[in-house]
Design a protein around this motif. Structure first.
Motif, mmCIF file in Angstrom:
data_model
loop_
_atom_site.group_PDB
_atom_site.id
_atom_site.type_symbol
_atom_site.label_atom_id
_atom_site.label_comp_id
_atom_site.label_asym_id
_atom_site.label_seq_id
_atom_site.Cartn_x
_atom_site.Cartn_y
_atom_site.Cartn_z
ATOM 1 N N GLU A 194 0.827 -1.201 0.000
ATOM 2 C CA GLU A 194 0.000 0.000 0.000
ATOM 3 C C GLU A 194 0.864 1.255 0.000
ATOM 4 O OE1 GLU A 194 -3.495 2.337 2.536
ATOM 5 O OE2 GLU A 194 -2.815 0.366 3.217
ATOM 6 N N VAL A 195 1.933 1.240 0.790
ATOM 7 C CA VAL A 195 2.833 2.395 0.826
ATOM 8 C C VAL A 195 3.492 2.611 -0.531
ATOM 9 C CG1 VAL A 195 4.947 3.319 1.851
ATOM 10 C CG2 VAL A 195 3.262 2.171 3.297
ATOM 11 N N ALA A 196 4.007 1.538 -1.131
ATOM 12 C CA ALA A 196 4.662 1.658 -2.435
ATOM 13 C C ALA A 196 3.699 2.199 -3.480
ATOM 14 C CB ALA A 196 5.216 0.300 -2.860
ATOM 15 N N ARG A 197 2.450 1.753 -3.409
ATOM 16 C CA ARG A 197 1.445 2.227 -4.362
ATOM 17 C C ARG A 197 1.126 3.699 -4.132
ATOM 18 N NH1 ARG A 197 -3.658 1.087 -3.001
ATOM 19 N NH2 ARG A 197 -2.909 -0.801 -1.921
ATOM 20 N N LYS A 198 0.960 4.086 -2.879
ATOM 21 C CA LYS A 198 0.630 5.483 -2.592
ATOM 22 C C LYS A 198 1.783 6.430 -2.926
ATOM 23 C CE LYS A 198 -2.993 4.972 0.897
ATOM 24 N NZ LYS A 198 -3.398 5.185 2.311
ATOM 25 N N LEU A 199 3.014 5.939 -2.803
ATOM 26 C CA LEU A 199 4.173 6.769 -3.144
ATOM 27 C C LEU A 199 4.453 6.767 -4.644
ATOM 28 C CD1 LEU A 199 6.686 5.891 -0.264
ATOM 29 C CD2 LEU A 199 5.206 7.905 -0.466
ATOM 30 N N GLY A 200 3.758 5.927 -5.386
ATOM 31 C CA GLY A 200 3.947 5.874 -6.831
ATOM 32 C C GLY A 200 5.320 5.358 -7.236
ATOM 33 N N LEU A 201 5.841 4.368 -6.520
ATOM 34 C CA LEU A 201 7.188 3.864 -6.793
ATOM 35 C C LEU A 201 7.213 3.044 -8.076
ATOM 36 C CD1 LEU A 201 8.255 2.754 -3.203
ATOM 37 C CD2 LEU A 201 8.587 4.966 -4.327
ATOM 38 N N ASP A 202 8.286 3.225 -8.850
ATOM 39 C CA ASP A 202 8.474 2.457 -10.077
ATOM 40 C C ASP A 202 8.633 0.974 -9.758
ATOM 41 O OD1 ASP A 202 8.372 4.789 -11.554
ATOM 42 O OD2 ASP A 202 10.563 5.020 -11.619
ATOM 43 N N ALA A 203 8.390 0.131 -10.754
ATOM 44 C CA ALA A 203 8.415 -1.320 -10.551
ATOM 45 C C ALA A 203 9.744 -1.813 -10.008
ATOM 46 C CB ALA A 203 8.077 -2.030 -11.855
ATOM 47 N N ASP A 204 10.858 -1.219 -10.431
ATOM 48 C CA ASP A 204 12.167 -1.700 -10.011
ATOM 49 C C ASP A 204 12.709 -0.958 -8.799
ATOM 50 O OD1 ASP A 204 14.079 -3.737 -10.620
ATOM 51 O OD2 ASP A 204 15.488 -2.191 -11.259
ATOM 52 N N HIS A 205 11.935 -0.010 -8.253
ATOM 53 C CA HIS A 205 12.405 0.721 -7.078
ATOM 54 C C HIS A 205 12.537 -0.243 -5.904
ATOM 55 C CE1 HIS A 205 13.055 4.455 -4.804
ATOM 56 N NE2 HIS A 205 12.476 3.812 -3.803
ATOM 57 N N ARG A 206 13.587 -0.071 -5.104
ATOM 58 C CA ARG A 206 13.839 -0.958 -3.970
ATOM 59 C C ARG A 206 13.207 -0.387 -2.701
ATOM 60 N NH1 ARG A 206 20.131 -0.872 -4.310
ATOM 61 N NH2 ARG A 206 19.589 1.261 -4.913
ATOM 62 N N VAL A 207 12.542 -1.266 -1.969
ATOM 63 C CA VAL A 207 11.881 -0.901 -0.718
ATOM 64 C C VAL A 207 12.440 -1.797 0.382
ATOM 65 C CG1 VAL A 207 9.680 -0.724 0.497
ATOM 66 C CG2 VAL A 207 9.776 -0.283 -1.978
ATOM 67 N N VAL A 208 12.994 -1.191 1.415
ATOM 68 C CA VAL A 208 13.530 -1.963 2.542
ATOM 69 C C VAL A 208 12.590 -1.823 3.728
ATOM 70 C CG1 VAL A 208 15.457 -2.278 4.138
ATOM 71 C CG2 VAL A 208 15.908 -1.665 1.749
ATOM 72 N N ASN A 209 12.173 -2.962 4.253
ATOM 73 C CA ASN A 209 11.255 -3.012 5.385
ATOM 74 C C ASN A 209 12.063 -3.098 6.677
ATOM 75 O OD1 ASN A 209 9.203 -3.471 7.184
ATOM 76 N ND2 ASN A 209 8.737 -5.536 6.473
ATOM 77 N N VAL A 210 11.982 -2.051 7.504
ATOM 78 C CA VAL A 210 12.638 -2.035 8.809
ATOM 79 C C VAL A 210 11.549 -1.991 9.868
ATOM 80 C CG1 VAL A 210 14.121 -0.728 10.375
ATOM 81 C CG2 VAL A 210 14.708 -0.882 7.946
ATOM 82 N N GLN A 211 11.548 -2.942 10.786
ATOM 83 C CA GLN A 211 10.489 -3.013 11.781
ATOM 84 C C GLN A 211 10.576 -1.851 12.771
ATOM 85 O OE1 GLN A 211 7.915 -5.112 11.641
ATOM 86 N NE2 GLN A 211 8.832 -5.811 9.725
ATOM 87 N N GLY A 212 9.405 -1.380 13.209
ATOM 88 C CA GLY A 212 9.344 -0.233 14.100
ATOM 89 C C GLY A 212 9.756 -0.517 15.523
ATOM 90 N N ASP A 213 10.147 -1.763 15.824
ATOM 91 C CA ASP A 213 10.600 -2.106 17.177
ATOM 92 C C ASP A 213 12.085 -2.484 17.187
ATOM 93 O OD1 ASP A 213 10.524 -4.546 15.904
ATOM 94 O OD2 ASP A 213 9.079 -5.466 17.261
ATOM 95 N N GLU A 214 12.858 -1.903 16.251
ATOM 96 C CA GLU A 214 14.291 -2.186 16.169
ATOM 97 C C GLU A 214 15.095 -0.890 16.282
ATOM 98 O OE1 GLU A 214 15.673 -5.059 13.352
ATOM 99 O OE2 GLU A 214 13.660 -5.817 13.003
ATOM 100 N N PRO A 215 15.110 -0.286 17.474
ATOM 101 C CA PRO A 215 15.811 0.997 17.626
ATOM 102 C C PRO A 215 17.322 0.886 17.562
ATOM 103 C CG PRO A 215 15.033 0.201 19.759
ATOM 104 C CD PRO A 215 14.437 -0.707 18.723
ATOM 105 N N LEU A 216 17.867 -0.329 17.552
ATOM 106 C CA LEU A 216 19.314 -0.516 17.502
ATOM 107 C C LEU A 216 19.783 -1.061 16.160
ATOM 108 C CD1 LEU A 216 19.876 -2.161 21.021
ATOM 109 C CD2 LEU A 216 19.998 0.263 20.417
#
Length: 261
Positions: A81-103
Motif C-alpha cells: 500500500e505504501v509503495a502504491r501510494k508513493l507511486g514507486l516504479d516497478a524496479d524501485h527498492r523498498v527496505v522493510n525495517v520493523q518499528g521495534d528495532e531501535p538498535l
C-alpha cells in the motif's frame, strides 16, 4: 539506484501495547528507528501506520508518514500500500525495517538494498547469520534458511535444516547433539528488501500451503516462484523490542550513551 525505507509501526501489541511510542532516552522508540534508518543510504524514510497517535508523534519529530489500512493481513500488504501510494516504479527498492528495532545497524539496511542491485534475478533480499549452537538449530522459534552457491534461498523452516541424517540420532534433540563439521546452519534475520513489482504481485497471491504450516510469510514468495537472495549479515544484528525486559535493556544502553553499531 535509490531506495526507500518503510517502517511499519502498529500501536497494538499483545505483549507490549503502544511500543512504538515507548520512551527511550527522551525519544519515542519509533524516532530512534527513523534516525537509524536515516543513517543508511536511503533516499527516503517513511513510517507506515494505521494509528493517529503514532502519526502525530512522527510528525512532531519530522518523520514522513503514510497512513495505511488497519485491515492488512500481513506486513507485506502494508508495504505494498505504501509503495502504491508513493507511486514507486516497478524496479524501485523498498527496505522493510520493523518499528521495534531501535538498535538496527544502518549497514544492514544498505546491505539488503545493495544486494537487489548486485543480483538482478532476485525480487527479494534478506539476511542471515551462522548458527554454532545445536539448541538454536532445534529451536522452532529460530527460523533456519538453506540457500545455493549464489545465495538464492531454497527454503526457510522452523525445523533443523539440513537434517544430518548420518550424524544425529533418531531421537534428537531429546538428547544433546553437536553440529556436523563442514555443514553451515543459518538463522534467518527478518529484514527484507523488495522490488516494488514483487510487492504488487505478493498481495494477489493466496497464502501458500507451506506458509500456513510453518507460519512463515516468505514461503509464499518462494511458492510462487519469486527468488529471494540471502546474504550473511555484515555484522550481528541487535535484538528488537518484544517484551518489557527487551525495552529495559535498550533503555539502559541508550540512556547510558551507548550505541549498537
Amino acid at each position: 539506484m535509490s531506495f526507500t525505507v518503510v517502517i511499519p509501526a502498529r500501536y497494538a501489541s499483545s505483549r507490549l501495547p503502544g511500543k512504538p511510542l515507548a520512551m527511550i532516552a527522551g525519544k519515542p522508540m519509533i524516532q530512534h528507528v527513523c534516525e537509524r534508518a536515516a543513517e543508511s543510504r536511503a533516499s527516503r524514510v517513511v513510517v507506515a501506520t494505521d494509528d493517529a497517535r503514532i502519526e502525530e508523534a512522527c510528525r512532531e519529530f519530522g518523520a514522513g508518514v503514510v497512513m495505511t489500512s488497519p485491515n492488512h493481513a500481513s506486513g507485506t500488504d502494508r508495504l505494498e500500500e505504501v509503495a502504491r501510494k508513493l507511486g514507486l516504479d516497478a524496479d524501485h527498492r523498498v527496505v522493510n525495517v520493523q518499528g521495534d528495532e531501535p538498535l538496527i545497524p544502518p549497514a544492514l539496511i544498505n546491505q539488503v538494498a545493495e544486494n537487489l542491485e548486485l543480483y538482478p534475478e532476485a525480487e527479494i533480499a534478506t539476511l542471515c547469520e551462522r548458527l554454532h549452537d545445536a539448541r538454536q538449530v532445534f529451536n522452532p522459534n529460530v527460523v533456519k534458511v538453506v540457500f545455493d552457491a549464489r545465495g538464492m534461498a531454497h527454503y526457510f523452516s522452523r525445523a533443523p535444516i539440513p537434517w544430518a541424517r548420518d550424524f544425529w540420532p533418531a531421537n534428537a534433540p531429546a538428547v544433546d547433539v553437536d553440529l556436523p563439521d563442514g555443514v553451515g546452519y543459518f538463522r534467518h534475520i527478518g529484514i527484507y528488501g523488495y522490488r516494488a513489482s514483487v510487492l504488487r504481485q505478493f498481495v494477489t497471491w493466496p497464502p501458500a500451503p507451506t506458509e500456513q504450516v510453518e507460519a512463515l510469510e516468505q514461503l509464499r514468495a518462494l511458492y510462487n516462484g519469486a527468488r529471494i537472495h540471502v546474504d550473511i549479515a555484515e555484522r550481528p544484528p541487535a535484538a528488537g523490542v518484544d517484551t518489557e525486559e527487551d525495552l529495559a535493556r535498550v533503555r539502559a544502553l541508550l540512556e547510558a550513551g551507548g550505541r549498537y553499531v
